[in-house]
Design an enzyme around this catalytic site. Structure first.
Site, mmCIF file in Angstrom:
data_model
loop_
_atom_site.group_PDB
_atom_site.id
_atom_site.type_symbol
_atom_site.label_atom_id
_atom_site.label_comp_id
_atom_site.label_asym_id
_atom_site.label_seq_id
_atom_site.Cartn_x
_atom_site.Cartn_y
_atom_site.Cartn_z
ATOM 1 N N GLY A 94 0.804 -1.662 -0.259
ATOM 2 C CA GLY A 94 -0.029 -0.436 -0.039
ATOM 3 C C GLY A 94 0.573 0.907 -0.129
ATOM 4 N N HIS A 95 2.347 0.750 0.326
ATOM 5 C CA HIS A 95 2.920 2.938 -0.042
ATOM 6 C C HIS A 95 3.552 2.286 -0.701
ATOM 7 C CE1 HIS A 95 5.807 5.565 2.207
ATOM 8 N NE2 HIS A 95 4.423 6.207 2.523
ATOM 9 N N PHE A 96 3.873 2.515 -2.092
ATOM 10 C CA PHE A 96 3.394 2.931 -2.603
ATOM 11 C C PHE A 96 3.266 1.246 -3.817
ATOM 12 C CE2 PHE A 96 4.536 6.968 -1.075
ATOM 13 C CZ PHE A 96 4.078 7.374 -0.502
#
Length: 158
Positions: free
Chosen positions: A61-63
């Site tokens: 999720g990052h990224f």
């Protein structure tokens, strides 16, 4: 003229491997953020090693299209390295104790840390009062500072 007495030599431990780290601190996957601790000078300093892999859970999720290790996790890797130093300093009775952040000062992030980087986390004790320790930390990749902070933490029983 009198000579000052030389300070006793510091005790140096070459390294803690992952099994020793897991005995020393309670962190586990996915939040164990150091793979090895080297150059431990009891009561003074240590260097944590983090091998950053694309398989890290935070990259989902990052990224997803441009993976970057979150800066707060670099600060956490400094804290974990310092916690291993505290346990090495205090001895086996300190193994598995909890360490809580009390303050973080002067945090700076210089460049992104990406998969394939090896982060060398340099921590130095600034001060100790009872169970409160203050450290200065720098995360480096290829010798360049990527993050730095001064932080205080308290060690306590579970």
């Amino acid at each position: 003229m009198e000579m000052d007495e030389a300070a006793p030599p510091s005790t140096v431990i070459n390294s803690y491997n992952i099994a020793q780290i897991m005995r020393a601190i309670p962190h586990r996957y996915p939040f164990l953020l150091i793979d090895r601790v080297v150059d431990i000078v009891i009561g003074e300093s240590a260097v944590g090693v983090k091998n950053v892999s694309i398989n890290e859970s935070f990259f989902q999720g990052h990224f997803p299209t441009e993976p970057v290790m979150p800066g707060v996790l670099l600060i956490e890797s400094m804290a974990q390295t310092a916690a291993v130093l505290v346990v090495a300093t205090l001895g086996p009775d300190a193994e598995g104790k909890l360490v809580y952040f009390m303050s973080i000062e002067g945090a700076k992030f210089r460049r992104p840390v990406v998969p394939g980087d090896q982060v060398m986390v340099h921590v130095t004790k600034v001060q100790r009062r009872a169970n409160v320790w203050k450290f200065s930390g720098q995360a480096r990749v290829d010798g360049q500072v990527v993050a730095e902070a001064t932080y205080a933490a308290m060690i306590r029983d579970r």
